[in-house]
Scaffold this active site. Structure first.
Site, PDB file in Angstrom:
ATOM      1  N   HIS A 254      -1.851   1.600   7.177  1.00 37.15           N
ATOM      2  CA  HIS A 254      -2.307   1.521   5.786  1.00 37.15           C
ATOM      3  C   HIS A 254      -2.207   2.900   5.147  1.00 37.15           C
ATOM      4  O   HIS A 254      -2.496   3.919   5.781  1.00 37.15           O
ATOM      5  CB  HIS A 254      -3.750   1.016   5.718  1.00 37.15           C
ATOM      6  CG  HIS A 254      -4.278   0.924   4.317  1.00 37.15           C
ATOM      7  ND1 HIS A 254      -3.738   0.072   3.380  1.00 37.15           N
ATOM      8  CD2 HIS A 254      -5.288   1.588   3.699  1.00 37.15           C
ATOM      9  CE1 HIS A 254      -4.407   0.202   2.251  1.00 37.15           C
ATOM     10  NE2 HIS A 254      -5.340   1.115   2.416  1.00 37.15           N
TER      11      HIS A 254
ATOM     12  N   CYS B 273       0.813  -1.218   0.000  1.00 36.98           N
ATOM     13  CA  CYS B 273       0.000   0.000   0.000  1.00 36.98           C
ATOM     14  C   CYS B 273       0.845   1.267   0.000  1.00 36.98           C
ATOM     15  O   CYS B 273       0.490   2.263  -0.651  1.00 36.98           O
ATOM     16  CB  CYS B 273      -0.968  -0.003   1.181  1.00 36.98           C
ATOM     17  SG  CYS B 273      -0.172  -0.137   2.792  1.00 36.98           S
TER      18      CYS B 273
END
Length: 551
Positions: free
Chosen positions: A468, A253
């Site tokens: 994230h 990510c």
């Protein structure tokens, strides 16, 4: 069905022109499939200047395949040396006129005359002009098949040459169901087009592969996980989210968010995007692909400090053996590395190989390219700890790797400049960046994000929330340059891992003095994205409009 062949010819016998004109008129109904038609134009006593004039005239002749036999029979009777029609010749062969045996046979040329292979023969098929590359170039002893040979004087009669070369044009076989009207090519070339050769690059060496694995994965014996190997650069198919890169699994990510941020920068704020509305650019596939090329170029070139750039492309076969200390991972051992010293050359090379970056493993190719552009030794010096690896636990990107892709330097922190801690120098962001970052850890006071990242040069931020990364951006560039624009504005949020189906538009209001954020009222369920936004715009109201808040 007709096929137009651009060629240049002079006939000694005017009667043959009448045959060709008749064929030209009735060729649509005379076509016979599955016959190979080749046109050979033999040289005569013309000088090169006369040939040039014929080339410039651009005459067009039309032939029907069913009339090949009729025309050939008449040519056999007259034993003309000017034109030969042959439906059985081998592709790429060279034939000779009556001087070496006439049109009825295919005798071997004299020993001192080497057959010429056409290096840039062009094939006309279904309206497309396709260049076929031939690795075999004409021998130096042979006469060039074109009329552009610099070594032969233009006034030299062609029949004085050692061997009479032939200009050859070929029509492919077609079945009845394949017949389509032939559209003229956009550009009719009378000269062979230059061959563009793709530079493969230098195969990776064993030591380089080991150093890359150690820098990224701590040990050369560790292989990449499937999350990284299978990650490509595929875009969202939703009409309003065509710009969004899709993340397959957890792990990459941080790298994907950095690539996404640079793509948005070139898509929204670069001169390449033109004068079109910014909302329209986000839905333009052509501009999106060009912006991806520019994004990769920027990350590689900035890592090389504007002096050099190395591009890693995945080959078909391994260049190094698989061992216990360096097992194959399907990417590292197949790398071909090409280094460019010029940004234009680098951009051209990336554009030629953009399909490699889009395919599986493309994100790793970008990371490898950025690291080698900066050099492994320099990347280690950028970090606070020389022995630290760029891939953290759970296969997540470390802050050093994210900073490397964003800023071109693998510094370990997000605060401004450097800080001293006893005898240790903590390295931070050295100047105001083009792409910014907001972090949930900044809200909890465990990490400091400085103004160089909070107030970037363009309104694009990476969002670090609960390990994230995602992207937050605005289409209004004045948002980071004019404080008045920060009173009431919209932000767009994209998360490639969330299977996002709709555009998420947030409205930020910073002028409500009596507004108390939910977290200050003791509410527990506050979207982490709101907490990140308030690290820059303190006590701002965040409206989710028609979207459901992401908890």
């Amino acid at each position: 069905m007709t096929y137009n062949i651009l060629h240049f010819i002079t006939l000694k016998n005017i009667a043959y022109l009448a045959i060709f004109n008749i064929v030209k008129k009735f060729s649509p109904c005379l076509y016979k499939p599955k016959i190979r038609l080749k046109l050979f134009i033999l040289t005569t006593s013309l000088t090169f200047n006369e040939v040039y004039k014929a080339m410039d005239s651009g005459k067009q002749m039309v032939f029907a395949a069913s009339n090949v036999r009729q025309i050939r029979d008449q040519l056999r009777k007259s034993q003309s040396t000017d034109l030969v029609l042959d439906d059985a010749s081998e592709e790429g062969s060279l034939e000779y006129g009556n001087e070496y045996g006439g049109i009825l046979g295919k005798p071997k040329p004299p020993a001192d005359t080497a057959p010429t292979v056409f290096p840039n023969k062009r094939r006309i098929a279904k309206g497309k002009c396709i260049k076929q590359e031939n690795s075999q170039s004409p021998p130096t002893s042979a006469v060039s098949p074109t009329f552009l040979t610099d070594s032969i004087p233009k006034e030299t009669p062609l029949n004085d040459l050692q061997a009479n070369p032939i200009v050859q044009t070929e029509l492919e076989d077609f079945d009845n169901d394949e017949i389509e009207p032939l559209a003229p090519p956009l550009v009719q070339c009378t000269k062979p087009c230059p061959t563009i050769q793709k530079i493969v690059g230098k195969p990776i060496e064993v030591q380089t592969a080991r150093d890359l694995r150690r820098l990224l994965l701590k040990s050369s014996s560790v292989c990449w996980s499937a999350e990284w190997v299978e990650q490509d650069i595929a875009f969202n198919e939703e009409p309003k989210l065509l710009y969004g890169i899709v993340q397959r699994k957890g792990g990459p990510c941080g790298a994907l968010a950095a690539i996404q941020a640079w793509l948005l920068y070139y898509l929204l704020f670069s001169e390449m995007s033109g004068d079109s509305m910014r909302s329209e650019r986000l839905r333009n596939p052509v501009l999106i692909k060009k912006s991806l090329i520019k994004a990769i170029l920027h990350m590689i070139w900035s890592a090389g400090e504007g002096r050099t750039g190395s591009v890693c492309i995945k080959g078909r076969t391994p260049h190094i053996p698989s061992t216990v200390n360096l097992p194959h991972d399907s990417i590292t051992e197949k790398l071909n590395i090409h280094t460019c010293k010029n940004i234009n050359e680098l951009e051209s090379y990336i554009e030629q190989h953009i399909d490699s970056f889009i395919a599986e493993g493309g994100v790793l190719l970008i990371i490898y390219s950025v690291i080698l552009s900066r050099s492994i030794r320099t990347v280690k010096r950028d970090m606070d700890e020389v022995d630290k690896c760029l891939i953290a636990s759970h296969n997540y990107c470390s802050q050093e790797l994210v900073n490397l892709l964003l800023t071109g330097r693998a510094c370990s922190n997000t605060f401004n400049d450097n800080k001293s801690l006893d005898d240790l120098i903590l390295k931070g962001i050295d100047q105001r960046q083009i792409i910014g970052m907001l972090s949930l850890f900044d809200h909890y006071r465990s990490v400091e994000v400085g103004s160089y990242l909070k107030t970037p040069k363009s309104p694009i931020w990476l969002i670090c929330s609960e390990s994230h990364y995602s992207v937050l951006f605005s289409t209004n560039k004045a948002l980071v340059n004019d404080w008045k624009a920060e009173r009431f504005f919209d932000l767009f949020y994209y998360d490639g891992l969330s299977n996002q189906l709709n555009e998420i538009r947030l409205t930020i209001i910073t002028t409500e003095k009596n507004y108390v954020p939910p977290e200050k009222e003791g509410e527990e369920l506050v979207p982490p994205l709101e907490l990140c936004i308030r690290t820059k715009w303190k006590d701002a109201r965040v409206e989710w409009n028609d979207s459901t808040p992401i908890l």
